[in-house]
Each structure stands twice: as C-alpha cells, then as structure tokens.
Design an enzyme around this catalytic site. Structure first.
Site, mmCIF file in Angstrom:
data_model
loop_
_atom_site.group_PDB
_atom_site.id
_atom_site.type_symbol
_atom_site.label_atom_id
_atom_site.label_comp_id
_atom_site.label_asym_id
_atom_site.label_seq_id
_atom_site.Cartn_x
_atom_site.Cartn_y
_atom_site.Cartn_z
ATOM 1 N N CYS A 2 0.907 -1.159 -0.011
ATOM 2 C CA CYS A 2 -0.011 -0.016 -0.043
ATOM 3 C C CYS A 2 0.954 1.200 0.004
ATOM 4 O O CYS A 2 2.239 1.120 0.071
ATOM 5 C CB CYS A 2 -0.689 0.047 1.320
ATOM 6 S SG CYS A 2 -1.833 -1.301 1.483
ATOM 7 N N ARG A 27 1.335 1.465 -5.945
ATOM 8 C CA ARG A 27 1.366 0.597 -4.669
ATOM 9 C C ARG A 27 0.152 0.080 -4.496
ATOM 10 O O ARG A 27 0.100 -0.932 -3.679
ATOM 11 C CB ARG A 27 2.016 1.516 -3.531
ATOM 12 C CG ARG A 27 3.455 2.062 -3.808
ATOM 13 C CD ARG A 27 3.925 2.585 -2.529
ATOM 14 N NE ARG A 27 4.151 1.772 -1.766
ATOM 15 C CZ ARG A 27 5.232 0.992 -1.334
ATOM 16 N NH1 ARG A 27 6.089 1.114 -2.242
ATOM 17 N NH2 ARG A 27 5.313 -0.027 -0.323
ATOM 18 N N TRP A 74 -3.910 -1.305 -1.213
ATOM 19 C CA TRP A 74 -3.762 -2.798 -1.940
ATOM 20 C C TRP A 74 -4.253 -4.028 -0.981
ATOM 21 O O TRP A 74 -3.429 -4.372 -0.302
ATOM 22 C CB TRP A 74 -2.231 -2.974 -2.488
ATOM 23 C CG TRP A 74 -2.293 -4.253 -3.512
ATOM 24 C CD1 TRP A 74 -1.928 -5.733 -3.118
ATOM 25 C CD2 TRP A 74 -2.655 -4.311 -4.929
ATOM 26 N NE1 TRP A 74 -2.035 -6.347 -4.313
ATOM 27 C CE2 TRP A 74 -2.556 -5.671 -5.134
ATOM 28 C CE3 TRP A 74 -3.225 -3.692 -5.538
ATOM 29 C CZ2 TRP A 74 -2.846 -6.275 -6.603
ATOM 30 C CZ3 TRP A 74 -3.233 -3.806 -7.166
ATOM 31 C CH2 TRP A 74 -3.234 -5.258 -7.427
ATOM 32 N N ASN A 98 1.150 0.228 6.109
ATOM 33 C CA ASN A 98 1.477 -0.718 4.722
ATOM 34 C C ASN A 98 2.175 -1.863 5.323
ATOM 35 O O ASN A 98 2.982 -1.757 6.350
ATOM 36 C CB ASN A 98 2.576 0.027 3.664
ATOM 37 C CG ASN A 98 3.058 -0.777 2.744
ATOM 38 O OD1 ASN A 98 2.174 -1.763 2.385
ATOM 39 N ND2 ASN A 98 4.386 -0.684 2.433
ATOM 40 N N GLY A 99 1.780 -3.087 5.224
ATOM 41 C CA GLY A 99 2.468 -4.321 5.634
ATOM 42 C C GLY A 99 1.318 -5.534 5.959
ATOM 43 O O GLY A 99 0.008 -5.282 5.580
ATOM 44 N N GLU A 482 8.051 -19.970 -20.450
ATOM 45 C CA GLU A 482 7.583 -18.429 -19.951
ATOM 46 C C GLU A 482 9.148 -17.778 -20.513
ATOM 47 O O GLU A 482 8.714 -16.562 -20.789
ATOM 48 C CB GLU A 482 8.102 -18.639 -18.338
ATOM 49 C CG GLU A 482 8.030 -17.391 -17.511
ATOM 50 C CD GLU A 482 6.944 -16.595 -17.707
ATOM 51 O OE1 GLU A 482 6.022 -16.881 -18.405
ATOM 52 O OE2 GLU A 482 7.117 -15.445 -17.463
ATOM 53 N N LYS A 486 8.206 -14.168 -22.535
ATOM 54 C CA LYS A 486 8.574 -13.097 -21.967
ATOM 55 C C LYS A 486 9.490 -12.283 -23.184
ATOM 56 O O LYS A 486 9.222 -11.077 -23.573
ATOM 57 C CB LYS A 486 9.561 -13.062 -21.056
ATOM 58 C CG LYS A 486 8.720 -13.163 -19.473
ATOM 59 C CD LYS A 486 7.976 -12.274 -19.317
ATOM 60 C CE LYS A 486 6.724 -12.426 -18.107
ATOM 61 N NZ LYS A 486 5.884 -12.986 -18.716
ATOM 62 N N GLU A 489 6.706 -11.303 -25.723
ATOM 63 C CA GLU A 489 5.710 -10.065 -25.613
ATOM 64 C C GLU A 489 6.556 -8.867 -25.402
ATOM 65 O O GLU A 489 5.923 -7.956 -25.587
ATOM 66 C CB GLU A 489 4.701 -10.604 -24.435
ATOM 67 C CG GLU A 489 5.711 -10.879 -23.028
ATOM 68 C CD GLU A 489 4.570 -10.836 -22.000
ATOM 69 O OE1 GLU A 489 3.413 -10.254 -22.031
ATOM 70 O OE2 GLU A 489 4.818 -11.741 -21.213
ATOM 71 N N HIS A 505 12.486 -34.617 -32.774
ATOM 72 C CA HIS A 505 11.261 -34.832 -33.217
ATOM 73 C C HIS A 505 10.822 -33.627 -34.234
ATOM 74 O O HIS A 505 9.686 -33.511 -34.493
ATOM 75 C CB HIS A 505 10.180 -35.071 -32.319
ATOM 76 C CG HIS A 505 10.492 -36.333 -31.645
ATOM 77 N ND1 HIS A 505 10.713 -37.677 -31.905
ATOM 78 C CD2 HIS A 505 11.037 -36.301 -30.308
ATOM 79 C CE1 HIS A 505 11.031 -38.301 -31.048
ATOM 80 N NE2 HIS A 505 11.246 -37.761 -29.939
ATOM 81 N N LYS A 604 -2.650 -5.426 -19.720
ATOM 82 C CA LYS A 604 -2.362 -6.136 -18.580
ATOM 83 C C LYS A 604 -3.524 -7.147 -17.932
ATOM 84 O O LYS A 604 -3.047 -8.221 -17.336
ATOM 85 C CB LYS A 604 -2.271 -5.189 -17.100
ATOM 86 C CG LYS A 604 -1.734 -5.540 -16.028
ATOM 87 C CD LYS A 604 -0.300 -6.201 -16.191
ATOM 88 C CE LYS A 604 0.043 -6.960 -14.858
ATOM 89 N NZ LYS A 604 1.147 -7.802 -15.148
#
Ligand code: AGP
Length: 609
Positions: A2, A27, A74, A98-99, A482, A486, A489, A505, A604
């Site tokens: 946050c 945040r 958040w 925050n935490g 992955e 990455k 994209e 193959h 996103k």
C-alpha cells in the site's frame, strides 16, 4: 503493498496528501483515505475505488488543515470497501499502515475480550486498537506506539496521529519501507519518495526498528526503545517519473527486483518450519477436503498457465494427486470430464481474465470445487471461488508478469506441501526441509538478481537475432515456455519453448549458427539428458546459452555462456531460473528500443474473449 503519506507544514494539507497518494497509486489503488487535524478534532474521509473517488468525495467539504495522513490500499486482508479503507480509528488514535500483521487474529481476539469493538476485517485496525489501549492508560502517542509494536509480528510501516496531541505524526517501520521528507518548515512521511519529491529532495530513509516523531518544529528520530538517533540526510536526484519506478527505468525491472520482498510477503505467516505445517486457513481449505481430493485441474492463461504447468509437477511429485493442466480458453469449450471430488485450481494475477473466469465457472458447473490463486483481493475470480489464496506480490504494473509469476509458483509449492501433509504422503521431517528451503528463497532470489550484468552481456550479443529457442526438461520445461513468452511479448522476437527431449522430433531442423538456444540445465534426474541435448545443438552450429545451478562443474566446459543460479531444491529452482529468464527478455527488449511496460497489442488484464 500500500502507499502511506503524512504531512505537517504551513500549506493546506489536503491537496498535498491527495497529490502524494496519486504518486503512490502504483502501490495500490482499490480504496483510499485521509485523516486531518481540524479544529482540535481528527476528520477522516475514506472511500472504495481510486484516489480520484476520494478527491471527488471531499470536494466542497469545508475542511482546511495543516497536518494529516493518507493511504492508498492494495487489499491483503478484507475486501476493498469504505469500512476496510485506511485510515483506521480507535479511541483517540488514527493510523495508516503498509504491511501484513501475521498475528492480527490472536491480537484481535484478546482486544475483543477487553471490550474493543471492531468495524473492519483488516489487520490494520488491530494495530489501531492496540495503540489506543495504551493511550487510554495515559501514555502519550509515542510511548503508546512503542509499547504496542512490541506485540506485533509481521511487517508494518505506520503513520499515526492522536486527537489529544494535534499536529504531531508518529511514524515507525519494520520490513515495510518508510521515508521522511524534510522541506522548508514542512515535513513529510511516505512509503516511497515520489509522494513528496515535488516538495523536497531531502530525505531520511528510516531503517527497521526506527521511529520518527514529526511536528511543526521538525523531525526527531528514535530507536523503538526511545533512544534518539542521528540519521543521514540524502538528497534525491531523481525526477518524479523515475521516482515512481523507484529509480528503475521501467516498472517491469522494478517488479523483477521486488521479488524477494514479494515472496517474503507471500509466505509470511503461512507456515512453520518448526512443525512442518502449512497454515491451511490461508487456502481457506480444510484438511478433510484435501484428503478427499482425487483429481486436480490447473487452469490459467499465458504466464499464469506456465505456473499451472509447474504446479502439476509440484503437486504430483509432492502430494501424489493426479493433476492435469488446461489453457483456460480451451478448457471452457472442451466439455471437460470432471470426476467427483475434483478441485480446479485457477491461477490468475488480475482475477479478471475473461477466459479464466469462464473456465472457472465451467469447472464449478461441472461440480468441481475451485481454489483461486490470485493477486487482487476483491477480484471476480477471488469472489466467485470456493477458496482463495492471495499472492501478496503487490500491484504488478508492467504488462509482462514477473513477481506475480514467481509468487504463484510459491503458492503452488505451499499448496503441494499442505496437501501432501494432509494426505499423509509427506512426513514432518521432509516437510520441514521443503519449508526451510522456502525460507531461504528470498535471499537466493537476491543472489540471482546479481546476475543482471552477466545477463546484460548476453543480451548485447543476441538482441538482433530473428528467432530464439528455449529448452528445458521436466519441471523446467514450463520455464522454457515462460522465457519464450517473455521474449516474444516485450522484444517482439519470435521465440519458442520446447521440452528438450522433443528436439530430435522436429525443432532441431531449425538449428543453424543464427539460432541461439537457451537451455535450462538443472541438477536433476535428467541432467545428463540435457547435456546431450546441448551437444546436439552445438554439433549443428547452434549457439547455446545455459542457465545452470552453482556447483555444476560439467557444463562450463560445454557452454562458455553459462549463468549459474544459487543451489536450492528442484521445485524452487524454477523460481531462481525465472529471474535471469525475465532479465534476459527485459535487456534484449531495451536494446531493441521496445516499449517495456506497455508492449504493442497487449493489455495487463485480458478482460475480453
Ligand atoms: C504475462 O506476461 C502476460 N501479460 C499474460 O500472458 C498474462 O499472464 C495472462 O494474460 C494471464 O493474466 P492473469 O494472470 O491476470 O489471468
């Protein structure tokens, strides 16, 4: 994650707090609020939604103040709502946090027994009541805070004010960032420098266990026992835009470097190495449910689907539960056969991906229970699922998912251990070993991040290639996928990930001296096989890059471009390989002048089919 802010000075505090919160919106942005000293009282204004909702809600208020605190949230505990928004108030104490407080439930029970009445689902409100329980005994706000934080387990950065001590802010931190801004007869606290950088570049960075007391006369710093401290003042050279990215050029790079903290926040309070137990409440699942499971469907899209593929290896290897993996857009239309006692694990950073939501509903319609592994509290997936495990990676701004992905792997690892223990296929000793490795993971990721310069060197050699091949075996095959995704994209280079055993193959026909092949060579049961795959590629003139594990003597003679990640068990090696895999894509894309945080054609969260 946050954002908190505080201000004391000669200007109207409201626009300064609101502007500062907007600078901290990266945040967290699911609810926001401010608290102000006004005519001897503390006025609190909060609302669900983004900061502009808060701004609109206070327009026209007859409010003027020279001191106050603010928060943009958040959510980690309690859905996004007005009553869960900060600042929280208890008695004469108002605070922002925050935490994550690990022991908030036991503290809440103790405080309720003493008559405290709670109005929110948050861990933060517990801190507020705890501090006010000391101010009610006559302690001033600084002493009350010092006494209260001794009971807290977990992470916190706090901005605290007290109705009986106007125009004073107390700030204290442990494992969550907190900085103090020193202006011209005006002073600031914040989670991060951007919040007040347009007002002052002179900053004190608080360290763990340090407290600041701020009044119109200035700032005093203490340790938590109350001993005065002398702190260095740092002059920040960043511009505001750079500051929002914490000094990194892109959110993606910042988020790659946030991974140690994101993993720590995701595992905090969720298991005990001493007992070898995983805290099942965190999965909102019972042992009896895990015992009865006879099949697991892992369903996701994109990078989250790669996490699902890794999850299959973890769950089958550790918990011995038959699992299958589906791409959500396929699952939703294939009339899946879902046996009784099945669990669908839906993995989604945003919790809003249309295909994933449709697959989740299809699974539920077919009678499966659904566990959502999600990064956004209050998101559709998390609200519609039967159980939820929130990754606490904080908002992920970069379109290319990095910290969310590695915290998904950690969530699946915890789930596998929990399920294995519940089903009696993993003894306490083995569970303690696996959990001890998890405890070591954040610092191993820190070490892996030190590979950045070596990765940049490799990127400089290969950033102009037209094609790239990634290869892995077993649990690292999804990491090869992955890596390829990455690269595609964000650098727009065509790349493919392949199980290394598949080379002969077909894909081996692609190999020539323009084709770089990145091989993930873990020290596992197929290590020798992957070495022979490297030989196959080299003998056809292919250029090999290898990611290997420290201590692997054989590979260096085979591959000059070998990057070594720290040693850890085979399951968590996937997290360590992800660090250089993401860094390589990032540096290649930067060298190609691509738009890192908003790559072309992408979003996103893909909330449409
Ligand atoms: C990952 O880098 C991509 N941005 C994309 O593949 C993403 O993982 C996918 O769209 C799924 O998103 P979700 O995790 O929010 O459901």
């Amino acid at each position: 994650m946050c954002g908190i802010i505080g201000y004391i000075g000669k200007q109207n505090a409201i626009p300064i707090l609101i502007e500062g919160l907007k600078r901290l919106e990266y945040r967290g942005y699911d609810s926001a609020g401010i608290a102000l000293f006004n005519k001897g009282k503390i006025e609190v204004r909060r609302c669900a939604g983004k900061i502009r909702e808060l701004e609109n809600s206070i327009k026209g208020d007859d409010l003027k103040s020279f001191a106050g605190i603010g928060h943009t949230r958040w959510a980690t505990h309690g859905r996004p709502s007005e009553e869960n928004a900060h600042p929280h108030k208890a008695g004469n104490v108002v605070l922002v946090h925050n935490g994550i407080i690990e022991n908030y439930l036991e503290l809440k029970t103790e405080l309720k027994e003493k008559g405290h009445v709670f109005t929110s689902e948050t861990d933060t409100e517990v801190i507020c009541h705890l501090i006010s329980s000391y101010t009610q005994k006559g302690h001033n706000i600084k002493e009350a805070t010092q006494k209260a934080i001794k009971h807290l387990k977990g992470a916190y950065a706090l901005g605290i004010i007290c109705e009986d001590e106007p125009d004073k802010i107390v700030a204290v931190r442990k494992d969550s960032p907190l900085v103090v801004g020193l202006g011209d007869k005006e002073f600031f606290i914040a989670s991060d420098i951007p919040a007040f950088l347009s007002h002052t570049k002179d900053v004190i960075i608080l360290d763990n266990g340090e407290m600041a007391v701020i009044t119109h006369n200035g700032v005093s710093i203490f340790d938590i026992s109350g001993k005065p401290l002398k702190k260095k003042i740092t002059n920040i050279a960043w511009n505001p835009a750079l500051a929002e990215k914490g000094g990194y050029n892109h959110f993606m790079l910042k988020e790659i470097y946030e991974q140690p903290r994101a993993i720590m926040d995701t595992i905090r309070g969720r298991f005990s190495v001493e007992t070898g137990d995983v805290n099942l409440e965190e999965f909102s699942m019972k042992e009896s449910e895990l015992k009865k499971l006879n099949k697991i469907f892992l369903i996701a899209c994109g990078t989250s689907w790669h996490a699902a593929l890794v999850g299959k290896y973890m769950i089958e290897d550790i918990a011995k539960i038959p699992s299958e993996v589906d791409i959500a857009s396929e699952f939703r239309y294939r009339n899946p056969i879902i046996p009784k006692g099945s669990l669908a694990i839906v993995i989604t950073q945003s919790g809003e991906t249309a295909d994933t939501l449709a697959a989740q509903r299809e699974a539920q319609k077919c009678g499966a229970k659904v566990l959502s592994i999600c990064n956004v509290v209050g998101s559709t997936s998390s609200r519609e699922a039967d159980s939820v495990f929130f990754t606490h990676s904080g908002p992920e701004i970069g379109v290319a998912s990095t910290k969310a992905f590695t915290t998904q792997l950690v969530a699946l690892y915890l789930f596998s251990i929990a399920a294995a223990k519940a089903r009696g296929v993993l003894d306490a000793k083995a569970a303690k070993e696996l959990l001890n490795d998890l405890l070591l993971l954040p610092e191993k990721v820190e070490e892996a991040l030190k590979l950045n310069d070596s990765i940049l060197k490799i990127a400089k050699e290969f950033f102009q290639v037209k094609d790239f091949l990634y290869m892995g075996r077993g649990i690292n095959y999804p990491i090869a996928l992955e890596g390829a995704l990455k690269l595609k994209e964000i650098s727009y280079i065509h790349a493919e990930g392949y199980p290394a055993g598949e080379m002969k193959h077909g894909p081996i026909a692609l190999i020539d001296d323009d084709m770089p092949v990145l091989v993930l060579a873990a020290r596992d049961k197929v290590h020798e096989k992957i070495l022979s795959n490297i030989e196959e590629v080299k003998s056809r003139g292919g250029k090999v890059i290898a990611f290997a594990v420290e201590g692997d003597k054989g590979i260096s003679s085979l591959v000059p471009h070998t990057i070594f990640v720290p040693k850890i068990n085979q399951y968590l090696t996937t997290v360590l390989f992800s660090v250089p895999i993401h860094l390589l894509a990032y540096h290649i894309a930067v060298l190609r002048g691509c738009d890192i945080d908003q790559p072309r054609n992408l979003a996103k969260s893909v909330t449409v089919e």
